[in-house]
Write a protein that holds these residues in place. Structure first.
Motif, PDB file in Angstrom:
ATOM      1  N   GLN A  13       0.706  -1.175  -0.027  1.00  9.19           N
ATOM      2  CA  GLN A  13       0.046  -0.027   0.084  1.00  9.19           C
ATOM      3  C   GLN A  13       0.687   1.236   0.209  1.00  9.19           C
ATOM      4  OE1 GLN A  13      -3.443   0.369   2.310  1.00  9.19           O
ATOM      5  NE2 GLN A  13      -2.935  -1.432   3.112  1.00  9.19           N
ATOM      6  N   GLY A  21      10.341  -3.572   8.322  1.00  8.70           N
ATOM      7  CA  GLY A  21       9.644  -4.702   8.287  1.00  8.70           C
ATOM      8  C   GLY A  21       9.020  -5.190   6.856  1.00  8.70           C
ATOM      9  N   ASN A  22       8.690  -3.919   6.071  1.00  3.55           N
ATOM     10  CA  ASN A  22       8.153  -4.182   4.821  1.00  3.55           C
ATOM     11  C   ASN A  22       9.266  -4.760   3.821  1.00  3.55           C
ATOM     12  OD1 ASN A  22       6.566  -0.985   5.243  1.00  3.55           O
ATOM     13  ND2 ASN A  22       5.474  -3.028   5.430  1.00  3.55           N
ATOM     14  N   VAL A 148       4.244 -12.425   1.197  1.00  4.32           N
ATOM     15  CA  VAL A 148       3.810 -11.440   2.239  1.00  4.32           C
ATOM     16  C   VAL A 148       4.373 -11.674   3.566  1.00  4.32           C
ATOM     17  CG1 VAL A 148       1.784 -10.764   1.208  1.00  4.32           C
ATOM     18  CG2 VAL A 148       1.934 -12.863   2.587  1.00  4.32           C
ATOM     19  N   GLY A 149       4.519 -10.732   4.295  1.00  2.00           N
ATOM     20  CA  GLY A 149       4.930 -10.807   5.848  1.00  2.00           C
ATOM     21  C   GLY A 149       3.712 -11.642   6.593  1.00  2.00           C
ATOM     22  N   ASP A 151       1.558 -11.079   8.742  1.00  2.04           N
ATOM     23  CA  ASP A 151       0.373 -10.305   9.125  1.00  2.04           C
ATOM     24  C   ASP A 151      -0.783 -10.697   7.896  1.00  2.04           C
ATOM     25  OD1 ASP A 151       1.840  -8.866   7.404  1.00  2.04           O
ATOM     26  OD2 ASP A 151       1.291  -6.889   8.252  1.00  2.04           O
ATOM     27  N   GLN A 152      -0.317 -10.959   6.909  1.00  5.03           N
ATOM     28  CA  GLN A 152      -1.170 -11.130   5.634  1.00  5.03           C
ATOM     29  C   GLN A 152      -1.930 -12.477   5.673  1.00  5.03           C
ATOM     30  OE1 GLN A 152      -2.472  -8.519   4.069  1.00  5.03           O
ATOM     31  NE2 GLN A 152      -1.420  -7.621   5.545  1.00  5.03           N
ATOM     32  N   ALA A 206       9.733 -12.837   8.807  1.00  5.71           N
ATOM     33  CA  ALA A 206       8.331 -12.826   8.483  1.00  5.71           C
ATOM     34  C   ALA A 206       7.589 -11.676   9.394  1.00  5.71           C
ATOM     35  CB  ALA A 206       7.601 -14.017   8.536  1.00  5.71           C
ATOM     36  N   ILE A 208       8.759  -8.766  11.841  1.00  5.87           N
ATOM     37  CA  ILE A 208       9.762  -7.920  12.468  1.00  5.87           C
ATOM     38  C   ILE A 208       8.928  -6.872  13.582  1.00  5.87           C
ATOM     39  CG2 ILE A 208      11.464  -5.886  12.181  1.00  5.87           C
ATOM     40  CD1 ILE A 208      12.328  -8.362  11.042  1.00  5.87           C
ATOM     41  N   MET A 218       6.506  -3.985  14.100  1.00  4.93           N
ATOM     42  CA  MET A 218       6.988  -2.827  13.672  1.00  4.93           C
ATOM     43  C   MET A 218       5.897  -2.143  12.362  1.00  4.93           C
ATOM     44  SD  MET A 218      10.734  -1.907  11.650  1.00  4.93           S
ATOM     45  CE  MET A 218      11.603  -2.248  12.920  1.00  4.93           C
ATOM     46  N   LYS A 220       3.868   1.343  10.212  1.00  4.31           N
ATOM     47  CA  LYS A 220       3.855   2.822   9.906  1.00  4.31           C
ATOM     48  C   LYS A 220       3.222   3.484  10.672  1.00  4.31           C
ATOM     49  CE  LYS A 220       3.564   1.173   4.991  1.00  4.31           C
ATOM     50  NZ  LYS A 220       2.665   0.753   3.814  1.00  4.31           N
TER      51      LYS A 220
END
Ligand code: AMP
Ligand code: TRP
Length: 355
Positions: A13, A21-22, A148-149, A151-152, A206, A208, A218, A220
């Protein structure tokens, strides 16, 4: 009977600064997958409207994520880089998936619950339907793998559920048109129009965590800038943030098991491993028994060595908006042709008249 060709899709996004992390959870994996498969990487601008409708600088945020992709080493000639809203077929397929998915599925999403907070009635309808658009992003290309990380993960499970329900609900019409593709799902061989996508999650990075609190990811949106390393931070800022990172008083353990219940230590070891392309075991083989007064400076040097060139390259690319916009336009054209081919099939499967 044909089978699906491996195809990688992922999206980021255009909201706020990209952080470590991203980079470690997603973008670094995007870069690595380029050698194995065709890849499509998308700046998901439509998704950024779900939490906040009015943005002052959505155009620049979109360019910034694009620049991060390119600066990290994604090749827009061999692969496809574009912004989601250019390819209207994403929104078209999302509408169809809104009619495939059930409200209960959406209500169960932890990201929706977190983002909507207490006042759910007042969240945008887009925020609730977010995973349906995400499924459309992936399935409009019939992509097979999605890096993806952590969270997804739940959103990708929902993507699989949507594909499965579509394949089942329309199985007769898919077969009648000869559009079924055979695929292996677990032990079973099944047929369908959409692949049951595999998430690509894992490795030491995967998930952070915040540098100030090892129990929070971590992000935004954390009000403290010291909690994250931004991809645009300069060398001094990166070093300072790592040196100030929260830790405990003990030395690093020599076994991974010794990181259990030491979230901050675990996180810093994971970051080192992610940046150095090592496993946590390998990092501990080198630093086990050492104090943070030794480990932190080594981590800071490594982070600067890996991230500062990306930040520099991002700034260089960002300055050339004509180039960035050209990449997105060209990527959008190529993505649009692929997406339209899928939508022609989908319209026919459903019975939506077209020429
Ligand atoms: P977003 O910025 O939310 O669009 O996320 C872009 C990508 O970064 C997604 O694949 C996320 O799963 C991943 N990501 C975001 N935060 C983290 C984190 N703290 N650790 C690992 N991956 C993350
Ligand atoms: N939901 C993802 C995130 O916030 C972004 C995203 C949108 C995405 N569409 C996608 C990721 C498709 C992978 C595939 O990080």
């Amino acid at each position: 009977m044909s089978s699906f060709k491996p195809l990688v899709f992922s999206g980021v996004q255009p909201t706020g600064n990209l952080h470590l992390g991203n980079y470690l959870g997603a973008i670094k994996k995007f870069v690595a997958l380029q050698d194995q498969s065709d890849c499509i990487y998308c700046v998901v601008d439509l998704h950024s409207l779900t939490a906040q409708l009015v943005h002052d600088d959505l155009e620049d945020q979109t360019r910034q994520i694009t620049a991060a992709f390119l600066a990290s080493g994604i090749d827009p000639m061999k692969h496809i880089v574009f912004n989601q809203s250019r390819v209207m077929q994403h929104a078209e397929l999302a509408w169809i998936f809104n009619c495939v998915a059930r409200i209960g599925w959406m209500n169960r999403m932890t990201q929706f619950k977190d983002k909507a907070g207490k006042d759910r009635e007042n969240a945008s309808l887009g925020l609730l339907a977010y995973p349906s658009l995400m499924a459309a992003d992936i399935l409009v290309y019939r992509a097979t793998h999605v890096p993806v990380g952590e969270d997804q993960k739940q959103h990708l499970e929902l993507t699989r559920d949507i594909a499965q329900k579509f394949n089942n609900d329309f199985s007769g019409r898919i077969a009648a048109r000869g559009l079924g593709v055979e695929m292996q799902v677990g032990e079973e061989t099944v047929q369908g129009y959409f692949p049951i996508t595999e998430p690509v999650i894992g490795g030491p990075a995967a998930r952070i965590m915040s540098l100030r609190d090892g129990s929070k990811k971590m992000s935004k949106s954390d009000p403290s800038d010291l909690s994250r390393i931004n991809l645009t931070d300069d060398a001094d800022t990166i070093s300072k943030k790592i040196k100030k990172a929260k830790t405990d008083p003990d030395a690093l353990p020599s076994e991974v098991k010794g990181l259990e219940s030491r979230p901050e230590a675990d996180n810093l070891v994971g970051i080192y491993a992610g940046l150095a392309d090592m496993t946590a075991e390998q990092v501990l083989a080198e630093f086990g028994g050492r104090q943070f007064s030794v480990f932190k400076p080594a981590l800071a040097d490594l982070a600067v060595e890996k991230l500062a060139p990306v930040a520099g390259e991002m700034r260089r690319i960002m300055a050339d908006t004509t180039y960035v916009d050209g990449v997105l336009r060209d990527g959008g054209e190529r993505a649009g042709a692929l997406a339209e081919a899928t939508m022609r099939d989908v319209r026919s499967i459903i019975g939506l008249l077209q020429d």
